[in-house]
Design a protein around this motif. Structure first.
Motif, PDB file in Angstrom:
ATOM      1  N   ILE A 292      20.458   1.253 -14.010  1.00 57.04           N
ATOM      2  CA  ILE A 292      19.200   0.405 -13.733  1.00 57.04           C
ATOM      3  C   ILE A 292      19.413  -1.092 -13.892  1.00 57.04           C
ATOM      4  O   ILE A 292      19.887  -1.654 -15.424  1.00 57.04           O
ATOM      5  N   LEU A 293      19.787  -1.210 -12.724  1.00 57.97           N
ATOM      6  CA  LEU A 293      20.078  -2.361 -12.977  1.00 57.97           C
ATOM      7  C   LEU A 293      19.502  -3.729 -12.947  1.00 57.97           C
ATOM      8  O   LEU A 293      17.979  -3.690 -12.284  1.00 57.97           O
ATOM      9  N   THR A 294      18.960  -4.745 -14.463  1.00 55.54           N
ATOM     10  CA  THR A 294      18.197  -5.605 -13.765  1.00 55.54           C
ATOM     11  C   THR A 294      18.507  -7.486 -13.930  1.00 55.54           C
ATOM     12  O   THR A 294      17.724  -8.086 -13.655  1.00 55.54           O
ATOM     13  N   GLU A 295      19.471  -7.610 -14.672  1.00 57.75           N
ATOM     14  CA  GLU A 295      19.657  -8.469 -14.700  1.00 57.75           C
ATOM     15  C   GLU A 295      20.456  -9.736 -13.590  1.00 57.75           C
ATOM     16  O   GLU A 295      20.913  -9.134 -12.795  1.00 57.75           O
ATOM     17  N   GLY A 296      20.005 -10.763 -13.685  1.00 51.92           N
ATOM     18  CA  GLY A 296      20.445 -11.183 -12.608  1.00 51.92           C
ATOM     19  C   GLY A 296      19.163 -11.335 -10.778  1.00 51.92           C
ATOM     20  O   GLY A 296      19.675 -12.344 -10.233  1.00 51.92           O
ATOM     21  N   ILE A 297      18.475 -10.436 -10.606  1.00 53.53           N
ATOM     22  CA  ILE A 297      17.869  -9.538 -10.046  1.00 53.53           C
ATOM     23  C   ILE A 297      17.068 -10.384  -9.897  1.00 53.53           C
ATOM     24  O   ILE A 297      15.542 -10.050 -11.220  1.00 53.53           O
ATOM     25  N   LYS A 298      15.936 -10.903  -9.210  1.00 55.22           N
ATOM     26  CA  LYS A 298      14.584 -11.650  -9.104  1.00 55.22           C
ATOM     27  C   LYS A 298      13.993 -10.565  -8.297  1.00 55.22           C
ATOM     28  O   LYS A 298      14.172  -9.431  -7.329  1.00 55.22           O
ATOM     29  N   TYR A 299      12.048 -10.389  -8.183  1.00 61.11           N
ATOM     30  CA  TYR A 299      11.466  -9.324  -7.795  1.00 61.11           C
ATOM     31  C   TYR A 299      11.614  -8.218  -8.282  1.00 61.11           C
ATOM     32  O   TYR A 299      10.846  -7.124  -7.420  1.00 61.11           O
ATOM     33  N   GLY A 300      12.551  -7.509  -8.573  1.00 60.69           N
ATOM     34  CA  GLY A 300      12.531  -6.073  -8.807  1.00 60.69           C
ATOM     35  C   GLY A 300      13.831  -5.521  -9.476  1.00 60.69           C
ATOM     36  O   GLY A 300      14.017  -6.612 -10.569  1.00 60.69           O
ATOM     37  N   PHE A 301      14.475  -4.756  -9.205  1.00 63.62           N
ATOM     38  CA  PHE A 301      15.750  -4.057  -9.928  1.00 63.62           C
ATOM     39  C   PHE A 301      16.400  -3.124  -8.780  1.00 63.62           C
ATOM     40  O   PHE A 301      15.822  -2.980  -7.899  1.00 63.62           O
ATOM     41  N   THR A 302      17.461  -2.825  -8.988  1.00 60.73           N
ATOM     42  CA  THR A 302      18.313  -1.780  -7.954  1.00 60.73           C
ATOM     43  C   THR A 302      19.131  -0.618  -9.375  1.00 60.73           C
ATOM     44  O   THR A 302      19.675  -1.366 -10.168  1.00 60.73           O
ATOM     45  N   ILE A 303      18.938  -0.006  -8.159  1.00 57.40           N
ATOM     46  CA  ILE A 303      20.457   1.638  -8.665  1.00 57.40           C
ATOM     47  C   ILE A 303      21.068   1.385  -8.034  1.00 57.40           C
ATOM     48  O   ILE A 303      21.258   1.317  -7.627  1.00 57.40           O
ATOM     49  N   ALA A 304      22.676   1.711  -8.759  1.00 52.09           N
ATOM     50  CA  ALA A 304      23.503   1.841  -8.891  1.00 52.09           C
ATOM     51  C   ALA A 304      24.177   2.954  -9.178  1.00 52.09           C
ATOM     52  O   ALA A 304      23.474   3.636 -10.032  1.00 52.09           O
ATOM     53  N   TRP A 305      25.305   3.505  -8.630  1.00 51.17           N
ATOM     54  CA  TRP A 305      26.015   4.311  -8.961  1.00 51.17           C
ATOM     55  C   TRP A 305      27.103   4.382  -8.466  1.00 51.17           C
ATOM     56  O   TRP A 305      27.583   3.441  -7.343  1.00 51.17           O
ATOM     57  N   SER A 306      28.327   5.272  -9.276  1.00 48.55           N
ATOM     58  CA  SER A 306      29.727   4.980  -8.380  1.00 48.55           C
ATOM     59  C   SER A 306      30.218   5.543  -7.028  1.00 48.55           C
ATOM     60  O   SER A 306      28.851   6.184  -6.379  1.00 48.55           O
ATOM     61  N   GLY A 307      30.228   4.797  -6.321  1.00 48.56           N
ATOM     62  CA  GLY A 307      30.987   4.938  -5.048  1.00 48.56           C
ATOM     63  C   GLY A 307      31.493   6.522  -4.693  1.00 48.56           C
ATOM     64  O   GLY A 307      31.602   7.404  -3.671  1.00 48.56           O
ATOM     65  N   GLU A 308      32.402   6.611  -6.309  1.00 51.09           N
ATOM     66  CA  GLU A 308      32.801   8.220  -6.213  1.00 51.09           C
ATOM     67  C   GLU A 308      31.849   9.041  -5.726  1.00 51.09           C
ATOM     68  O   GLU A 308      32.405  10.424  -5.625  1.00 51.09           O
ATOM     69  N   ALA A 309      30.366   9.102  -6.329  1.00 49.01           N
ATOM     70  CA  ALA A 309      30.002  10.053  -6.826  1.00 49.01           C
ATOM     71  C   ALA A 309      29.514  11.646  -5.567  1.00 49.01           C
ATOM     72  O   ALA A 309      29.134  10.566  -4.063  1.00 49.01           O
ATOM     73  N   ASP A 310      29.217  12.260  -5.517  1.00 54.40           N
ATOM     74  CA  ASP A 310      29.721  13.011  -4.849  1.00 54.40           C
ATOM     75  C   ASP A 310      27.838  13.703  -4.644  1.00 54.40           C
ATOM     76  O   ASP A 310      27.341  14.240  -5.697  1.00 54.40           O
ATOM     77  N   LEU A 311      26.847  13.386  -3.742  1.00 58.19           N
ATOM     78  CA  LEU A 311      25.251  13.828  -3.965  1.00 58.19           C
ATOM     79  C   LEU A 311      25.203  14.587  -2.634  1.00 58.19           C
ATOM     80  O   LEU A 311      23.801  14.849  -2.245  1.00 58.19           O
ATOM     81  N   THR A 312      26.523  15.942  -2.196  1.00 60.46           N
ATOM     82  CA  THR A 312      25.997  16.320  -0.615  1.00 60.46           C
ATOM     83  C   THR A 312      25.389  17.487  -1.891  1.00 60.46           C
ATOM     84  O   THR A 312      25.031  18.191  -2.744  1.00 60.46           O
ATOM     85  N   GLY A 313      23.907  17.443  -0.844  1.00 55.95           N
ATOM     86  CA  GLY A 313      23.006  18.602  -1.536  1.00 55.95           C
ATOM     87  C   GLY A 313      21.736  18.094  -2.249  1.00 55.95           C
ATOM     88  O   GLY A 313      20.850  19.089  -2.802  1.00 55.95           O
ATOM     89  N   GLN A 314      22.257  16.806  -2.048  1.00 50.77           N
ATOM     90  CA  GLN A 314      21.133  15.968  -3.204  1.00 50.77           C
ATOM     91  C   GLN A 314      20.191  15.139  -2.809  1.00 50.77           C
ATOM     92  O   GLN A 314      21.429  14.431  -2.391  1.00 50.77           O
ATOM     93  N   ARG A 315      19.534  14.564  -3.257  1.00 47.29           N
ATOM     94  CA  ARG A 315      18.778  13.465  -3.241  1.00 47.29           C
ATOM     95  C   ARG A 315      18.236  12.759  -3.960  1.00 47.29           C
ATOM     96  O   ARG A 315      17.828  13.107  -5.282  1.00 47.29           O
ATOM     97  N   LEU A 316      17.963  11.282  -4.644  1.00 51.75           N
ATOM     98  CA  LEU A 316      17.082  10.351  -5.642  1.00 51.75           C
ATOM     99  C   LEU A 316      15.854  10.473  -5.444  1.00 51.75           C
ATOM    100  O   LEU A 316      15.778  10.064  -4.870  1.00 51.75           O
ATOM    101  N   ASN A 317      15.181  10.528  -6.575  1.00 48.56           N
ATOM    102  CA  ASN A 317      13.544  10.697  -6.474  1.00 48.56           C
ATOM    103  C   ASN A 317      13.664   9.389  -7.389  1.00 48.56           C
ATOM    104  O   ASN A 317      14.226   8.831  -9.069  1.00 48.56           O
ATOM    105  N   LEU A 318      12.757   8.048  -7.093  1.00 48.48           N
ATOM    106  CA  LEU A 318      12.477   6.888  -8.552  1.00 48.48           C
ATOM    107  C   LEU A 318      11.338   7.362  -8.559  1.00 48.48           C
ATOM    108  O   LEU A 318       9.974   7.290  -7.538  1.00 48.48           O
ATOM    109  N   PHE A 319      11.334   7.229  -9.676  1.00 51.66           N
ATOM    110  CA  PHE A 319       9.262   6.880 -10.443  1.00 51.66           C
ATOM    111  C   PHE A 319       9.309   6.125 -11.164  1.00 51.66           C
ATOM    112  O   PHE A 319      10.606   5.229 -11.518  1.00 51.66           O
ATOM    113  N   VAL A 320       8.117   5.310 -11.199  1.00 54.05           N
ATOM    114  CA  VAL A 320       7.374   4.424 -12.080  1.00 54.05           C
ATOM    115  C   VAL A 320       6.540   4.572 -13.006  1.00 54.05           C
ATOM    116  O   VAL A 320       5.298   4.889 -12.244  1.00 54.05           O
TER     117      VAL A 320
END
Length: 370
Positions: A292-320
């Motif tokens: 979860i990245l915030t440095e240098g990001i205005k008005y929010g944040f970014t979620i990032a992960w490896s481009g080689e990550a396999d998310l087949t059969g999965q999804r990501l959910n975001l909670f605040v």
């Protein structure tokens, strides 16, 4: 990209090198001859908890003379397809390991005194029980009831820690705060005794090494998988064990770390109250490299992960602050930008969820200021 490829090569090397310490010849099921009688008795069963100066805690290694070895004159039997091990404590059966890997380190056993016997198996059934061996398991009293029948796939081998391993570079993702990584020899590797084509995935069990209480169980999907890095692991000391799982949901016995490695691993970072019971359903893992990245990001944040990550059969959910504000972030792009929050401080959490049954993983949490 180069770092990720180097990481994969390092993990494969660790798993294979460590696993080679405990590999022994084993019966070849495909080459077994037709049986007309019950198999011969297992010869030379031994149970070891020490290799030189190394002691494995909450685990034991079994070995015996191979039924596939012609030099084993008393026990040679080419009809043998598997070996089972019965483990007893205080005169009562603790478990039956239905497809034992010779030289495999069986983990997840509470400290105490035990006895064991083994029997060969062929198409006619189980042969006579071997001589009884006695052994002592050192370590913690685990608050866990071992499965009575481990009749699933062969027990995996070569389990080793990535986290805290001096052979793994300090900049490796598994060495970062609140992460725990392990590697093993995949069951798809046909040249090793623990190879088993019935495997569809693995269960990784973590215990608190000081109290013996369960901390987390995570399902790792895929027979060719050879490592996993868990996110959002509370700081502490852990015992890790790995089982193989088949398509019917049957599990092998739990494999412990191989000789030559510590039985325990220390995770640094923050203390997080997110332990679970092993009775909960198998959970997915978060994608590799998620942050979860915030440095240098205005008005929010970014979620990032490896481009080689396999998310087949999965999804990501975001909670605040415990409320789900985004469901179904997919892996088509290895990041997600959220900019809908007003100024303030929030607890952000990301969870991975199976699309087939909606089971969620433990989340990656971070406090962010907008």
């Amino acid at each position: 990209m180069k770092r990720l490829k180097k990481f994969g090569a390092i993990i494969c090397a660790i798993a294979m090198i460590v696993s080679s310490i405990t590999y022994y010849p084993t019966s070849n099921v495909s080459a077994a001859k037709t049986a007309t009688s019950l198999p011969k008795k297992v010869i030379g069963l031994v149970a070891n908890s020490k290799s030189g100066s190394d002691t494995i805690e909450n685990a034991i290694m079994f070995a015996w003379a191979g039924a596939d070895d012609p030099a084993n004159e008393a026990g040679y039997d080419p009809t043998v397809t598997a070996t089972v091990i019965y483990i007893y404590k205080d005169g009562k059966q603790v478990t039956k390991i239905g497809n034992a890997t010779k030289g495999g380190v069986v983990g997840g056993l509470s400290a105490g005194s035990y006895t064991a016997q083994a029997a060969n198996v062929n198409s006619m059934g189980e042969g006579p029980l071997s001589e009884t061996v006695s052994f002592t398991v050192t370590g913690a009293t685990l608050n866990y009831t071992y499965p009575v029948n481990c009749i699933g796939p062969k027990t995996p081998a070569g389990l080793s820690y990535i986290t805290g391993n001096p052979e793994v570079p300090a900049d490796n993702p598994a060495q970062k705060d609140n992460k725990l990584g392990v590697a093993w020899a995949p069951s798809s590797e046909a040249s090793i005794p623990s190879a088993d084509s019935s495997v569809v995935g693995y269960n990784l069990y973590l215990f608190d090494a000081k109290t013996g209480t369960p901390y987390r169980r995570v399902y790792v999907d895929g027979i060719t998988k050879s490592n996993v890095i868990l996110e959002s692991v509370s700081a502490g000391e852990y015992l890790a064990y790995l089982s193989a799982v088949d398509a019917e949901g049957r599990e092998s016995a739990l494999a412990a770390t191989s000789f030559g490695q510590s039985s325990k691993v220390t995770v640094k970072g923050q203390v997080i109250d997110n332990a679970q019971s092993f009775d909960k359903p198998n959970q997915p893992t978060l994608p590799d490299g998620i942050s979860i990245l915030t440095e240098g990001i205005k008005y929010g944040f970014t979620i990032a992960w490896s481009g080689e990550a396999d998310l087949t059969g999965q999804r990501l959910n975001l909670f605040v602050d415990g409320v789900c504000i985004k469901v179904g972030i997919n892996g088509n792009v290895a990041s997600y930008y959220e900019n809908r929050l007003a100024a303030g401080t929030y607890e952000v959490e990301v969870r991975s969820q199976y699309t087939s049954n909606n089971v969620e993983s433990f989340g990656l949490k971070k406090t962010v200021s907008i």
